[in-house]
Design a protein around this motif. Structure first.
Motif, PDB file in Angstrom:
ATOM      1  N   SER A  89       0.890  -1.222  -0.279  1.00  0.00           N
ATOM      2  CA  SER A  89       0.029  -0.079  -0.042  1.00  0.00           C
ATOM      3  C   SER A  89       0.894   1.085  -0.022  1.00  0.00           C
ATOM      4  O   SER A  89       1.893   1.391   0.577  1.00  0.00           O
ATOM      5  N   GLU A 148      -2.142   7.328  -1.630  1.00  0.00           N
ATOM      6  CA  GLU A 148      -2.501   8.470  -2.522  1.00  0.00           C
ATOM      7  C   GLU A 148      -3.754   9.030  -2.319  1.00  0.00           C
ATOM      8  O   GLU A 148      -4.421   9.581  -3.038  1.00  0.00           O
ATOM      9  N   ASP A 206      -6.752   0.515  -1.896  1.00  0.00           N
ATOM     10  CA  ASP A 206      -5.953  -0.288  -2.276  1.00  0.00           C
ATOM     11  C   ASP A 206      -6.761  -1.301  -3.259  1.00  0.00           C
ATOM     12  O   ASP A 206      -7.852  -1.877  -2.638  1.00  0.00           O
ATOM     13  N   GLN A 222      -0.900   2.442  -5.789  1.00  0.00           N
ATOM     14  CA  GLN A 222      -1.669   3.788  -6.320  1.00  0.00           C
ATOM     15  C   GLN A 222      -0.709   4.606  -7.064  1.00  0.00           C
ATOM     16  O   GLN A 222      -1.146   5.452  -8.009  1.00  0.00           O
ATOM     17  N   CYS A 260      -1.096   2.995 -12.797  1.00  0.00           N
ATOM     18  CA  CYS A 260      -1.331   2.955 -11.317  1.00  0.00           C
ATOM     19  C   CYS A 260      -2.578   2.450 -11.138  1.00  0.00           C
ATOM     20  O   CYS A 260      -3.518   2.547 -12.058  1.00  0.00           O
ATOM     21  N   ARG A 264      -6.221   2.426  -8.428  1.00  0.00           N
ATOM     22  CA  ARG A 264      -6.810   2.851  -7.450  1.00  0.00           C
ATOM     23  C   ARG A 264      -8.122   2.360  -7.511  1.00  0.00           C
ATOM     24  O   ARG A 264      -8.978   2.600  -8.434  1.00  0.00           O
TER      25      ARG A 264
END
Ligand code: ASP
Length: 469
Positions: free
Chosen positions: A170, A173, A177, A194, A217, A219
């Motif tokens: 983790s 951001e 996650d 992220q 990335c 998210r």
């Protein structure tokens, strides 16, 4: 005979050539049959003349989107039949041979036209067909050129492209996650990053000084608006930088890219204006103002840096102060002690060495100068509501790394999906992602997310607790 590309037929006037590709359209003109043959380079016109009966009746059977191979002689088109819009438009191929390689079921939608009028679900389900349309081909190919431009730009300035792990831990951001269960370590999980934030900072500790990566990335955010569960960033980090150097670099990147790849576009103002956050909010009520002079002009690009963000914001739901950017961002304080004093007094008044880049009303990049004093970093984590033992468990590796000679560093990341969508005049990022997910996070082509076999779950030590419906 060697296969040539459709766009190149003009270079072979008077010679016999072979073309391979898809039938784009077929036009019957009484005695003559025309097909537009499409390959990766574009389109060439093929004409079947009435003299060869067998060939003509075979040509009669072909339908759009069949895959064919055509042999024929390249000639100039008659005056008046020249198509200025395509590179091969002054020539055509008079067929002498035709091979039907594969046929097609009736496609679920029209592949001519821009496709904006077709339901998105069906476009996503048959994405491999949707991608055949010239608009989507253009988007994907321009995106590749942008990536190439970025790689050349950074490589020629002594930046090194480093791949960082996707199966990771983790990193904060501000989103949830995606977790990956470990089979080997029962009950433990990896997290999909992220962003590579911590890795890129650790690369600065490792002495690389200049890093970039075009990176995915992940998210797990609520599916709201124009988001994707995974998205692509141009990620950058530098050692010993000033904020101006980082902004100057990104400015040079985008100005050069527009000049080289989008010469028809113009930038409203260079150097890009640099607007303090407070002023942006007062003047435009937005931290990503749209500064275009003419919002109807598809070729206008209004870039603006927003600077001097507040470092912290109050999270009412969690009843705590949180970092506006992320906790690694340097607040405008001189030491951990100075920070504690200022935070005690008025957390909302502390500014951060943080900046965003806005383009036509969207945020297309964000970054900061980082905290490199481990004591200050620990103090910031604690101010945000982490207990000291949690800080050690979650970020002990960063604090430790920073105790081994860390250079001052800072960086930025630019969301490429959005940047490409704006440059390509597309209304949403799904149009510039080859295999995008729907707005609600599904991959309709692969049918994902989907069930997995009980056996797989067992191996991962996972039991599903299904909600009764
Ligand atoms: N990791 C940050 C982000 O994804 C960018 C940065 O601070 O460099 O927004």
């Amino acid at each position: 005979m060697e296969r040539i590309l459709a766009k190149d037929i003009g270079q072979h006037e008077g010679r016999e050539v072979e073309l391979k590709g898809w039938v784009d359209v077929r036009r019957d003109h009484g005695k003559l049959i025309f097909i537009d043959l499409r390959d990766r380079s574009g389109i060439a016109q093929v004409v079947f003349l009435p003299n060869d009966k067998e060939l003509r009746s075979l040509a009669d059977t072909i339908r759009p989107e069949w895959v064919v191979s055509v042999r024929g002689t390249v000639g100039r088109r008659p005056e008046g039949m020249i198509n200025e819009k395509i590179p091969s438009g002054a020539h055509e191929v008079a067929a002498v041979g035709l091979e039907i390689i594969t046929q097609t079921k009736t496609p679920p939608f029209d592949l001519q036209g821009d496709g904006h009028d077709i339901g998105e679900e069906v476009r996503m389900k048959y994405r491999y067909l949707d991608l055949r349309r010239s608009r989507m081909q253009g988007n994907v190919r321009m995106r590749a050129k942008i990536n190439q431009y970025i790689r050349n730009f950074f490589s020629s300035r002594d930046f090194v492209e480093v791949e960082t792990p996707y199966i990771s831990k983790s990193t904060p951001e501000g989103a949830r996650d995606y977790l990956v269960p470990s089979r080997v370590y029962e009950g433990k999980f990896y997290a999909l990053p992220q962003s590579p934030q911590q890795y890129k900072q650790l690369l600065m500790v490792a002495g690389f000084e200049r890093y970039f990566q075009i990176v995915r990335c992940f998210r797990d955010e609520d599916t709201r608006g124009d988001r994707q569960p995974e998205f692509t960033q141009l990620d950058v980090e530098m050692s010993f930088p000033t904020q101006d150097e980082i902004l100057g670099l990104i400015e040079e990147l985008y100005i050069g890219m527009v000049k080289d790849l989008y010469p028809e576009k113009h930038i409203t103002q260079t150097p890009f204006p640099r607007i303090p956050y407070k002023e942006a909010m007062e003047k435009y009520n937005s931290d990503k103002p749209d500064l275009r002079k003419d919002k109807d002009d598809p070729n206008e690009l209004a870039f603006a840096f927003i600077v001097d963000f507040p470092a912290f914001e109050w999270k009412e739901t969690e009843k705590r102060w949180d970092a506006v950017h992320h906790p690694f961002t340097q607040p405008a304080v001189s030491s951990a002690a100075d920070f504690k004093e200022k935070f005690e007094k008025d957390p909302g008044a502390i500014l951060a060495k943080q900046y965003d880049l806005a383009l036509n009303g969207y945020e297309i990049a964000g970054g900061s100068i980082r905290i490199h004093d481990p004591e200050l970093l620990a103090a910031v984590f604690e101010a945000m509501g982490n207990k000291p033992e949690d800080v050690r468990a979650k970020f002990g590796h960063m604090l430790e790394a920073f105790s081994y000679g860390v250079p001052p560093h800072g960086g930025i990341a630019s969301g490429l999906d959005r940047a490409v969508a704006i440059l390509q005049n597309e209304p949403n990022i799904r149009e510039v992602i080859a295999f995008a997910k729907t707005g609600d996070g599904r991959d309709l082509m692969m049918d994902s997310p989907s069930d997995v076999a009980d056996e797989q779950l067992k191996e991962l030590h996972i039991k599903i607790d299904k909600k009764e419906k």
